[in-house]
Motif scaffolding. Sequence first.
Motif, PDB file in Angstrom:
ATOM      1  N   PRO A  11     -16.427   3.232  -1.218  1.00  0.00           N
ATOM      2  CA  PRO A  11     -15.436   4.311  -0.395  1.00  0.00           C
ATOM      3  C   PRO A  11     -14.382   2.950   0.458  1.00  0.00           C
ATOM      4  O   PRO A  11     -14.730   1.676   1.379  1.00  0.00           O
ATOM      5  CB  PRO A  11     -15.488   4.954   0.584  1.00  0.00           C
ATOM      6  CG  PRO A  11     -17.067   5.080  -0.022  1.00  0.00           C
ATOM      7  CD  PRO A  11     -17.302   3.962  -0.396  1.00  0.00           C
ATOM      8  N   ALA A  12     -13.019   3.287  -0.012  1.00  0.00           N
ATOM      9  CA  ALA A  12     -12.176   1.669   1.044  1.00  0.00           C
ATOM     10  C   ALA A  12     -10.871   2.531   0.993  1.00  0.00           C
ATOM     11  O   ALA A  12      -9.978   1.549   1.295  1.00  0.00           O
ATOM     12  CB  ALA A  12     -12.237   0.423   0.075  1.00  0.00           C
TER      13      ALA A  12
ATOM     14  N   LYS B  87      -2.704  -2.272  10.318  1.00  0.00           N
ATOM     15  CA  LYS B  87      -0.695  -2.084   9.791  1.00  0.00           C
ATOM     16  C   LYS B  87      -0.740  -1.696   8.618  1.00  0.00           C
ATOM     17  O   LYS B  87      -0.294  -1.075   7.912  1.00  0.00           O
ATOM     18  CB  LYS B  87       0.241  -1.714  10.794  1.00  0.00           C
ATOM     19  CG  LYS B  87       1.336  -1.073  11.154  1.00  0.00           C
ATOM     20  CD  LYS B  87       2.277  -1.430  11.906  1.00  0.00           C
ATOM     21  CE  LYS B  87       3.372  -0.624  11.630  1.00  0.00           C
ATOM     22  NZ  LYS B  87       4.666  -1.247  11.508  1.00  0.00           N
ATOM     23  N   ALA B  88      -0.953  -2.705   7.766  1.00  0.00           N
ATOM     24  CA  ALA B  88      -0.092  -3.661   6.980  1.00  0.00           C
ATOM     25  C   ALA B  88      -1.023  -3.882   6.336  1.00  0.00           C
ATOM     26  O   ALA B  88      -1.012  -4.843   5.265  1.00  0.00           O
ATOM     27  CB  ALA B  88       1.598  -4.343   6.921  1.00  0.00           C
ATOM     28  N   GLN B  89      -2.267  -4.016   6.323  1.00  0.00           N
ATOM     29  CA  GLN B  89      -3.174  -4.891   5.886  1.00  0.00           C
ATOM     30  C   GLN B  89      -4.364  -3.866   5.766  1.00  0.00           C
ATOM     31  O   GLN B  89      -5.419  -3.377   6.818  1.00  0.00           O
ATOM     32  CB  GLN B  89      -3.904  -5.876   6.400  1.00  0.00           C
ATOM     33  CG  GLN B  89      -5.031  -6.973   6.056  1.00  0.00           C
ATOM     34  CD  GLN B  89      -4.722  -8.640   6.732  1.00  0.00           C
ATOM     35  OE1 GLN B  89      -5.588  -8.897   6.239  1.00  0.00           O
ATOM     36  NE2 GLN B  89      -4.701  -8.038   7.862  1.00  0.00           N
ATOM     37  N   PRO B  90      -5.190  -3.247   4.571  1.00  0.00           N
ATOM     38  CA  PRO B  90      -6.621  -3.336   4.350  1.00  0.00           C
ATOM     39  C   PRO B  90      -7.670  -3.482   5.136  1.00  0.00           C
ATOM     40  O   PRO B  90      -7.806  -4.944   5.757  1.00  0.00           O
ATOM     41  CB  PRO B  90      -7.259  -3.238   3.158  1.00  0.00           C
ATOM     42  CG  PRO B  90      -5.700  -3.651   2.378  1.00  0.00           C
ATOM     43  CD  PRO B  90      -5.045  -4.729   2.946  1.00  0.00           C
ATOM     44  N   LYS B  91      -8.363  -2.833   6.267  1.00  0.00           N
ATOM     45  CA  LYS B  91      -9.629  -2.847   6.757  1.00  0.00           C
ATOM     46  C   LYS B  91     -10.409  -4.275   6.301  1.00  0.00           C
ATOM     47  O   LYS B  91     -10.860  -5.095   6.842  1.00  0.00           O
ATOM     48  CB  LYS B  91      -9.883  -2.265   7.961  1.00  0.00           C
ATOM     49  CG  LYS B  91     -10.977  -1.373   7.534  1.00  0.00           C
ATOM     50  CD  LYS B  91     -11.716  -0.445   8.343  1.00  0.00           C
ATOM     51  CE  LYS B  91     -12.740   0.212   7.865  1.00  0.00           C
ATOM     52  NZ  LYS B  91     -13.188   1.577   7.641  1.00  0.00           N
ATOM     53  N   GLU B  92     -10.849  -3.665   5.169  1.00  0.00           N
ATOM     54  CA  GLU B  92     -11.314  -4.693   3.797  1.00  0.00           C
ATOM     55  C   GLU B  92     -11.351  -5.938   3.571  1.00  0.00           C
ATOM     56  O   GLU B  92     -12.744  -6.343   3.224  1.00  0.00           O
ATOM     57  CB  GLU B  92     -11.655  -3.608   3.194  1.00  0.00           C
ATOM     58  CG  GLU B  92     -12.771  -1.851   2.840  1.00  0.00           C
ATOM     59  CD  GLU B  92     -11.116  -1.261   3.865  1.00  0.00           C
ATOM     60  OE1 GLU B  92     -10.331  -1.941   3.248  1.00  0.00           O
ATOM     61  OE2 GLU B  92     -11.673   0.051   3.654  1.00  0.00           O
TER      62      GLU B  92
END
Length: 300
Positions: A18-19, A31-36
């Motif tokens: 799950p991502a 904000k503009a970048q996935p934490k993954e």
Amino acid sequence: MSDATKHDHSRIRKAVFPAAGLGTRFLPATKAQPKEMLPLVDKPIIQYVIEEAVASGMQNIIIVTGRGKNAIEDHFDVSYELERILEARGKKELLDQVRSISELIHVSYVRQKEALGLGHAILMTRELVGDEPFAVFLGDDIIESKTACMKQMMEVYDRLHCAVVALEEVPREQISRYGVIEGTEVDRGVNRRVFKIMNMVEKPSLESAPSNLAIIGRYILPPEIFDCLERTRAGAGGEIQLTDGLKELLNQQPIYGYQFEGKRYDAGDKLGFLKATVELALKRDDLGGPFREYLRSLKL
Ligand code: G1P
């Protein structure tokens, strides 16, 4: 694939990641970048977890994504332009590294249109998983161990043929951040560190927590979990929780917990992320020495 393996539905081949979460614990970086995709030293968080899946023998990766998560797909895709430039510049080592990422394993994507919770994200994979047991990896939990954590869990699964969730004892004051189990240790030779689960509760208050055994982000689940999740209503935080789906499953079949061997970092938490960064960097052959020297020079 031989016929024997093709029809062996007890083998775990598919891994769900799950991502699709919003990453609010890591704003403004997310904000503009996935934490993954936040890097731990020089690798995005999700790559560590996918490498654990590969080391555990998984054959298919299913990533549940949402809006703003394209960077994850690009990371595991072939990057022709970059490969051509590295090739032209004779950067063989970097080229091999970049290529090995897209060659890691077969990845499929499914979209969770609304962030309705972890249980709902897993439900989105129903068609891709089909009628077989599967593994779930939560990217916030990075686990360093001699034997990959999921591989340890698969050994338990091979003996018990039931759902298995990873467990860790956590300090009492942190218990409300987790799904928490009530269970008894199965204390039988090979089944060391295994607990038979009686009940579980998502993010309990300190007073109502049934134990200090927290569920950590690794699960082996039977396909029956999907029907359970279909019936699960929003719970803690207004979200459809996997823990609540598991509670429903517990009415039909046993679930075991396994206290894995290894060290876990909570990379979804700022302090946990810093600790993981420092410790993983110290373990690196190329960086460990000079980094240790630098840390010592800080005279903390
Ligand atoms: C999720 C699960 C929780 C589990 C935790 C492990 O929570 O809902 O049961 O204990 O992962 O990391 P989250 O961290 O997404 O709030």
